[in-house]
Design an enzyme around this catalytic site. Sequence first.
Site, PDB file in Angstrom:
ATOM      1  N   LYS A 209      35.666  13.474  15.858  1.00 61.17           N
ATOM      2  CA  LYS A 209      36.265  13.906  17.120  1.00 61.17           C
ATOM      3  C   LYS A 209      37.636  14.539  16.882  1.00 61.17           C
ATOM      4  CE  LYS A 209      35.463  11.307  20.582  1.00 61.17           C
ATOM      5  NZ  LYS A 209      35.420  10.156  21.457  1.00 61.17           N
TER       6      LYS A 209
ATOM      7  N   ARG B 298      40.681   6.873  22.359  1.00 64.02           N
ATOM      8  CA  ARG B 298      39.253   6.843  22.003  1.00 64.02           C
ATOM      9  C   ARG B 298      39.066   6.724  20.506  1.00 64.02           C
ATOM     10  NH1 ARG B 298      36.190  10.136  26.194  1.00 64.02           N
ATOM     11  NH2 ARG B 298      37.806  11.043  27.466  1.00 64.02           N
TER      12      ARG B 298
ATOM     13  N   GLY C   2      28.935   5.517  21.981  1.00 58.75           N
ATOM     14  CA  GLY C   2      28.989   4.296  22.780  1.00 58.75           C
ATOM     15  C   GLY C   2      29.175   3.017  21.986  1.00 58.75           C
TER      16      GLY C   2
ATOM     17  N   MET D 161      31.814   2.117  20.027  1.00 60.62           N
ATOM     18  CA  MET D 161      33.178   1.581  19.956  1.00 60.62           C
ATOM     19  C   MET D 161      33.854   1.730  21.316  1.00 60.62           C
ATOM     20  SD  MET D 161      34.414   2.673  16.196  1.00 60.62           S
ATOM     21  CE  MET D 161      33.610   4.234  16.155  1.00 60.62           C
TER      22      MET D 161
ATOM     23  N   ARG E 110      30.929  18.249  19.416  1.00 62.54           N
ATOM     24  CA  ARG E 110      30.352  17.708  18.179  1.00 62.54           C
ATOM     25  C   ARG E 110      28.954  18.293  18.032  1.00 62.54           C
ATOM     26  NH1 ARG E 110      29.806  11.636  20.677  1.00 62.54           N
ATOM     27  NH2 ARG E 110      28.367  12.196  22.327  1.00 62.54           N
TER      28      ARG E 110
ATOM     29  N   HIS F 186      23.132   6.479  28.047  1.00 63.69           N
ATOM     30  CA  HIS F 186      23.075   5.701  26.808  1.00 63.69           C
ATOM     31  C   HIS F 186      21.642   5.561  26.319  1.00 63.69           C
ATOM     32  CE1 HIS F 186      22.954   1.889  24.530  1.00 63.69           C
ATOM     33  NE2 HIS F 186      24.068   2.365  24.019  1.00 63.69           N
TER      34      HIS F 186
ATOM     35  N   ARG G 150      -5.217   2.070  -3.478  1.00 62.35           N
ATOM     36  CA  ARG G 150      -5.254   0.619  -3.721  1.00 62.35           C
ATOM     37  C   ARG G 150      -6.690   0.149  -3.494  1.00 62.35           C
ATOM     38  NH1 ARG G 150       0.036   0.768  -0.705  1.00 62.35           N
ATOM     39  NH2 ARG G 150       1.589  -0.381  -1.957  1.00 62.35           N
TER      40      ARG G 150
ATOM     41  N   ARG H 117      -6.033   2.915  -8.579  1.00 62.02           N
ATOM     42  CA  ARG H 117      -5.523   1.695  -9.218  1.00 62.02           C
ATOM     43  C   ARG H 117      -6.619   0.637  -9.240  1.00 62.02           C
ATOM     44  NH1 ARG H 117      -0.731  -1.639  -6.636  1.00 62.02           N
ATOM     45  NH2 ARG H 117      -2.382  -2.366  -5.255  1.00 62.02           N
TER      46      ARG H 117
ATOM     47  N   SER I 240       3.504   5.151 -13.240  1.00 55.92           N
ATOM     48  CA  SER I 240       3.827   5.267 -11.819  1.00 55.92           C
ATOM     49  C   SER I 240       4.662   4.042 -11.451  1.00 55.92           C
ATOM     50  CB  SER I 240       2.538   5.318 -11.000  1.00 55.92           C
ATOM     51  OG  SER I 240       2.864   5.347  -9.640  1.00 55.92           O
TER      52      SER I 240
ATOM     53  N   GLY J   4       5.956   1.226  -9.544  1.00 56.35           N
ATOM     54  CA  GLY J   4       5.594   0.403  -8.380  1.00 56.35           C
ATOM     55  C   GLY J   4       6.850  -0.338  -7.953  1.00 56.35           C
ATOM     56  N   THR J   5       7.652   0.383  -7.168  1.00 49.45           N
ATOM     57  CA  THR J   5       8.996  -0.142  -6.890  1.00 49.45           C
ATOM     58  C   THR J   5       8.995  -1.308  -5.900  1.00 49.45           C
ATOM     59  OG1 THR J   5       9.149   1.779  -5.455  1.00 49.45           O
ATOM     60  CG2 THR J   5      10.384   1.859  -7.513  1.00 49.45           C
ATOM     61  N   ASN J   6       7.854  -1.555  -5.242  1.00 47.66           N
ATOM     62  CA  ASN J   6       7.818  -2.754  -4.389  1.00 47.66           C
ATOM     63  C   ASN J   6       7.894  -3.989  -5.274  1.00 47.66           C
ATOM     64  OD1 ASN J   6       7.293  -0.928  -2.345  1.00 47.66           O
ATOM     65  ND2 ASN J   6       5.083  -1.241  -2.426  1.00 47.66           N
ATOM     66  N   ASP J   7       6.991  -4.036  -6.265  1.00 49.51           N
ATOM     67  CA  ASP J   7       7.020  -5.189  -7.162  1.00 49.51           C
ATOM     68  C   ASP J   7       8.222  -5.143  -8.099  1.00 49.51           C
ATOM     69  OD1 ASP J   7       4.936  -7.031  -6.615  1.00 49.51           O
ATOM     70  OD2 ASP J   7       3.498  -5.464  -7.126  1.00 49.51           O
TER      71      ASP J   7
ATOM     72  N   CYS K 194       5.186   5.171  -6.612  1.00 47.79           N
ATOM     73  CA  CYS K 194       4.222   4.927  -5.530  1.00 47.79           C
ATOM     74  C   CYS K 194       4.573   3.718  -4.673  1.00 47.79           C
ATOM     75  CB  CYS K 194       2.812   4.798  -6.069  1.00 47.79           C
ATOM     76  SG  CYS K 194       2.605   3.397  -7.164  1.00 47.79           S
TER      77      CYS K 194
ATOM     78  N   TYR L 229       6.440  13.411  -9.494  1.00 46.57           N
ATOM     79  CA  TYR L 229       5.993  13.348  -8.099  1.00 46.57           C
ATOM     80  C   TYR L 229       6.432  12.057  -7.431  1.00 46.57           C
ATOM     81  CZ  TYR L 229       2.339  10.079  -9.639  1.00 46.57           C
ATOM     82  OH  TYR L 229       1.690   8.993 -10.149  1.00 46.57           O
TER      83      TYR L 229
HETATM   84  C1  PEP Z   1       4.336  -1.554  -5.848  1.00 42.41           C
HETATM   85  O1  PEP Z   1       4.418  -2.686  -6.293  1.00 42.41           O
HETATM   86  O2  PEP Z   1       5.314  -0.834  -5.653  1.00 42.41           O
HETATM   87  C2  PEP Z   1       3.028  -1.010  -5.471  1.00 42.41           C
HETATM   88  C3  PEP Z   1       2.920   0.239  -5.076  1.00 42.41           C
HETATM   89  O3  PEP Z   1       1.979  -1.857  -5.469  1.00 42.41           O
HETATM   90  P1  PEP Z   1       1.664  -2.917  -4.308  1.00 42.41           P
HETATM   91  O4  PEP Z   1       2.582  -2.631  -3.183  1.00 42.41           O
HETATM   92  O5  PEP Z   1       0.245  -2.719  -3.990  1.00 42.41           O
HETATM   93  O6  PEP Z   1       1.952  -4.194  -5.015  1.00 42.41           O
HETATM   94 MG    MG Z   2       2.602  -3.656  -6.997  1.00 40.91          MG
END
Ligand code: PEP
Ligand code: MG
Length: 885
Positions: A26, A96, A105, A107, A352, A468, A574, A630, A777, A779-782, A843, A863
């Site tokens: 602002k 302000r 809205g 602050m 803005r 709002h 999967r 997989r 690949s 597997g960033t969840n695990d 993935c 990828y």
């Molecule tokens: C992971 O672990 O990132 C993954 C893609 O496999 P899943 O979520 O099936 O464990």
């Molecule tokens: Mg996994």
Amino acid sequence: MSKLVFNFKLKYSKRTKTPKNFLGGKGANLAEMEKLGLPVPPGFTISTKVCDFFYNNNKKLNQKIVKEIKKELKIIEKQSKKKLGDLKNPLLVSVRSGARVSMPGMMDTILNLGLNDETVLALADKTSNMRFAKDSYRRFIQMYANVVMGVDSYNFEELIENYKLTKGVLLDTDLDENDWDGLIKDFKEVVKKKTKKKFPQNVFNQLLGAISAVFLSWESNRAKIYRRLNHIPSSWGTAVNVQSMVFGNMGKDCATGVVFTRSPSDGSNKIYGEYLINAQGEDVVAGTRTPQYITKSANKNSLSKEKSMEEFMPKVFKQLKKILKKLENHYRDMQDVEFTVEKNKLWILQTRSGKRTAKSAVKIAIDMVKEKLISKREAILRIDPNSLDSLLHPTLDEKSEINVIAKGLPASPGAASGKVVFTSDEAERLNDTMQDTILVRVETSPEDIQGMHAAKGILTSRGGMTSHAAVVARGMGRPCVSGSNEIDINYEEKTFKTSNLTIKEGEIITIDGSTGRIILGQVSTIKPEISGDFSRLMSWADKYRKLKIRTNSETPTDTKTARDFGAEGIGLCRTEHMFFDEERILSVRQMILSKSRNDRDKALSKLLPYQKKDFVDIFKIMNGLPVTVRLLDPPLHEFLPKNENEISDVAKYLDLPVKELEGRINELHEHNPMLGHRGCRLGISFPEIYEMQCRAIFEALVECKNKKIKSTLPEIMIPLVSTEAEIKIMKDLVIKVARQVQNENKIKIKFLVGTMIELPRAAIKAQDIAKHAEFFSFGTNDLTQTTFGISRDDSGKFLNDYIENKIFDIDPFISIDDGVGDLIKIATQKGRKQNKKIKFGICGEHGGDPKSIDFCSKIGLDYVSCSPYRVPVARIAAAQAQLKK
Ligand code: PEP
Ligand code: MG
């Protein structure tokens, strides 16, 4: 310490290249407008740096800053030819917030500061308008007492309501100067009673109190939640803007409004805005009065009996239109402008970049390229990839029976159904048990932000398109119908009434945020189609990006959706998800619960034709694009029968006594299934399972070839590998089955074998694993789960505390954490050293997160793979990542 308080007229740009970081959005824009010669009321900005000093100084302003504020105040007194606290010509100011990015809205703001028992009379004299002066003073007491002194606003609202009742009038505008005078006395008494302090009469102390309160509001709950949802670091701090007041509430030749240079909902190149005659800015934004349209054409389409600004104040409207053009050309972006007209003189209070729907963002970006205002690169960088989500969500199926019970304003697009709830708490409570809700409120306030997030849609009975509810819902991508005066909400009874119906809490309704319709019951929806401007933007993005975009998909429907959205392959199929179908689950359970190889083989032979058919279908849709399959990775607890019915069904199917089956289930019970007998561990114990899956893949290839379906080069992916021996044994298994199928069919079968990197040991020992893998690949969840040792299934219970305590900026299951990122870097470096031709992808869910995509692009992955609806998001994010390099 160098200068920290800046007059809007000061050339700050010479001092800092990042004025927004230093002066807040602002403040920087006010200074910029001064430079452009626009009519901006004089004022000054206290830098964001001061916010830091304030918190490091026990939440107090230090003497040096107070001195600077005094000095700058003198300058604006000169510029405005008024003086704070003067008894002839008193200066009133607004105070302000103004962070680096706009947090609408979230602050606090204080208006009409500088009024006390004496200056109010001077103001009345000066303006010859006692009612206006008294009205301004009561507004100020109410706001200041609330924001600075912590007195709840309802204390004052209640007094006004009672007063109106006694007088027998309905509207605030029916109260005269004597009424306000009486109320001012009552207000001051409330302040004294609630705070044990008198309402401050020293105007400079008022100013310091207000500035401190705005800094304090940076750490208010609602600001913290907004920052968390929008990933805004708390270290940025807010600036504070002190600006001389101009008044839109001095009579019929005064007004106040908010205007967008193009439509924030569909992007059309027409100014779009709302205004109120004889009102202050807060009245428009708060949605307490429903405003009128600015342009004649918009007004014509509404049923309003009042005049548009174009008709009511034609001269000022013309001037405003000119200024809007100037601002848009200067910033080369759609602007959201606040203005006030004081006795027919136009003042610009703020500009803005306007918040807009994804639809509008795409159209504006494309149009501005056509108009040569911006380049294609800029157009791509202008799009918030996450916002595209809302464009891709289903809309109402117009063919289905629809019972429209009321209408409101189409404030934020998309359709949503859910149970009616009337409080944010209830929306959150039901959300925790996975129930969809529509939050129905008279109007929303920043306190409702968590509830708005938890609800699937928002419906309000009051307020316009810039209220709002409308602004926040649009930002969140939640469908919203606002300002429906056809519904009457009763919070006590927990109902809302339409002309002929009463809807109770818990009943299901549907709202259509694109048309403003409110519909009884659940309505079916249809898939959105990508076309026109959207595809053009996507094709530009595709030219710039280097990262390929694949999808995580295992059903023909999802695969088709992903292809339509532009997926260039499947990065994760999967296979355990292919078994959730009712018919198959029994065979899967038989396979898991079998004690003997013989029983397991029987179950597997039932599953083989299903698997094969699934693969043929998917290969067909992917039409030659790569498909990563997989092999089975089921956390066992997801597949074991749980309740009595399920157990008895399986017992019947397996021809086993229930007791014996229960014994087997107990044997298989795991304390920690996420770290248990899953992934390749299953393949090591029961190779026949993986053999069946490989056979299904290879026989599908044979079938494709026989049926002349364009085949694919399948990438067979081994899950949860941590050692070289595991991948080697599994790869040998795949090759063995391939040879068998090849020999049986006399057809050459081509395939790749690779692994997921989802355990820290695999990342650290990537050089060994890469000896046997043609691709990695991530597997960033695990990998996130195992790097932190935080359970994916249980993190929801405590991650919020970690974010609250600033241990995490962002949930590491949403955006890749840099520790997990380091493991990925190590794995790519070591993997590539061992095997120059190795391919890298990701993935985990992070594959659809723009910030993580930026990281993947930086470290040179080939990828990213994400869920089908995230594919367009990933295409834009990948292009942005490349353009930012
Ligand atoms: C992971 O672990 O990132 C993954 C893609 O496999 P899943 O979520 O099936 O464990
Ligand atoms: Mg996994």
